[in-house]
Write an enzyme that holds these catalytic residues in place. Structure first.
Site, PDB file in Angstrom:
ATOM      1  N   HIS A 271       0.913  -1.355   0.053  1.00 44.65           N
ATOM      2  CA  HIS A 271      -0.071   0.064  -0.132  1.00 44.65           C
ATOM      3  C   HIS A 271       0.983   1.192  -0.004  1.00 44.65           C
ATOM      4  O   HIS A 271       2.193   1.503   0.286  1.00 44.65           O
ATOM      5  CB  HIS A 271      -1.072   0.112   1.214  1.00 44.65           C
ATOM      6  CG  HIS A 271      -0.305   0.036   2.708  1.00 44.65           C
ATOM      7  ND1 HIS A 271      -0.065   1.101   3.058  1.00 44.65           N
ATOM      8  CD2 HIS A 271      -0.124  -0.894   3.435  1.00 44.65           C
ATOM      9  CE1 HIS A 271       0.512   1.150   4.202  1.00 44.65           C
ATOM     10  NE2 HIS A 271       0.496  -0.239   4.269  1.00 44.65           N
ATOM     11  N   CYS A 290       2.813  -4.847   6.944  1.00 44.29           N
ATOM     12  CA  CYS A 290       2.574  -4.776   5.577  1.00 44.29           C
ATOM     13  C   CYS A 290       3.693  -4.022   4.808  1.00 44.29           C
ATOM     14  O   CYS A 290       4.575  -3.597   5.368  1.00 44.29           O
ATOM     15  CB  CYS A 290       1.284  -3.870   5.102  1.00 44.29           C
ATOM     16  SG  CYS A 290      -0.130  -4.892   5.796  1.00 44.29           S
TER      17      CYS A 290
END
Length: 365
Positions: A271, A290
């Site tokens: 992301h 992440c």
């Protein structure tokens, strides 16, 4: 330095002949006594005169970053040739290649050859269970190198720095396949992050939630939204937290403007991020597991080629609408998450990175 090598079926990180040759070379170097330690002291710059300069030259000659100088060149001046050798060393150790010998560069210079041998041996071991044939079009994230690279038909098409998980929230090693992306995503804050990271900030500053555009819900039913001002946050703890937090889309959203989804048991995805300044750092262990991307829009445009959003102009216009959109990718792409602290690249250069998660095997006695 090993010989330049063609791409292997296992990808750039596992060019096995190069790794094996490098390991043999470093064993030979160890048998010859390794390299000298460079004593600590003030930061060394080009143009400095310092008694440590001859040792620095010897150290860089031993590792192949500097050609063997003539005897009369073992003087104290930090000259241009030495600065270029330091930059070569820094580049292949994942440091900012500024040619300045500061604390981080000195630390890497003084890693003993036995440790480098251990890293190369660990990489050879890690390469064995990898898929024998990577897909012609794939994304490779090397966690220890803080990089993402996209290959197609053996050619590097896209490369960028990334941010990976903190040492206590490590990014796992696994394979997946990106099948869709989300523009202007909301962030459903995981319970552990809500209680361990955000709750202390909320207690310290009751206006934190409103400033961060975070809404509060009682459970997972969207109709149960409550007013955060009516909650006694000081009475809550990680073991007593009945709320769900959701951050609305926008420039301050923790996921940025785009996230890339690929099913996996770890709930890890790629992301964007609003914290752009963190990409300037050498070590980038700042996420909760992440992968944060330095250039997420470039990746999105690449994956959306042939669609109405396959140009930067169209993509930025869609983002500017602030509308949350889930978009399937026409050709889903394989993602390989690797953890390699040593490898030989296609140019034959031996690369080393810090073992940020202490995953390399312990040294043998």
């Amino acid at each position: 330095m090993a010989e330049p090598e063609a791409p292997s079926a296992r990808g750039e990180l596992c060019l096995l002949p190069g790794l094996e040759k490098a390991l043999a070379q470093y064993h030979q170097l160890a048998a010859q006594g390794g390299w000298p330690q460079v004593p600590g002291g003030p930061t060394l710059h080009e143009g400095d005169m310092d008694v440590r300069t001859p040792l620095l030259r010897q150290r860089l000659v031993a590792s192949g970053d500097l050609a063997s100088p003539r005897e009369e060149e073992y003087f104290f001046l930090f000259d241009k040739t030495l600065r270029e050798a330091v930059q070569r060393f820094q580049s292949r150790h994942g440091l900012i290649a500024d040619g300045v010998v500061g604390t981080k560069t000195l630390t890497e210079l003084n890693v003993p050859v036995s440790e480098r041998i251990r890293q190369l041996a660990a990489s050879l071991e890690r390469c064995q269970p990898l898929p024998s044939l990577l897909e012609p079009r794939h994304i490779l994230v090397n966690i220890a190198d803080f990089t993402l690279k996209l290959y197609e038909d053996g050619e590097l098409r896209l490369s960028m720095p990334v941010i990976v998980g903190k040492t206590y929230r490590q990014t796992p090693v696994f394979n997946g396949r990106i099948s869709s992306l989300v523009l202007n995503p909301t962030w459903e804050v995981p319970h552990s992050i809500a209680t361990k990271d955000l709750l202390p900030k909320i207690k310290k500053n009751p206006g934190y939630l409103r400033k961060s555009d975070i809404r509060v819900f009682l459970g997972w039913n969207p109709s149960t939204e409550i007013d955060s001002a009516g909650v006694d946050w000081t009475s809550l703890s990680p073991s007593r937290f009945p709320y769900r937090l959701r951050q609305e889309p926008g420039p301050a959203n923790a996921l940025g403007r785009v996230k890339f989804l690929f099913p996996n048991p770890y709930d890890v995805y790629l992301h964007d991020t609003p914290s752009r300044d963190l990409f300037q750092k050498d070590d980038r262990t700042f996420s909760s597991g992440c992968i944060r991307l330095a250039r997420p829009l470039d990746l999105a445009v690449y994956l959306l080629q042939g669609t109405p959003l396959g140009s930067m102009e169209a993509l930025t216009a869609a983002i500017a609408s602030d509308k949350t959109q889930s978009i399937p990718i026409p050709s889903p792409i394989a993602v390989y998450m690797a953890y390699m602290t040593a490898w030989v690249d296609r140019d034959g250069t031996v690369q080393f990175r810090r073992d940020i998660y202490n995953r390399d095997p312990a040294p043998q006695r």
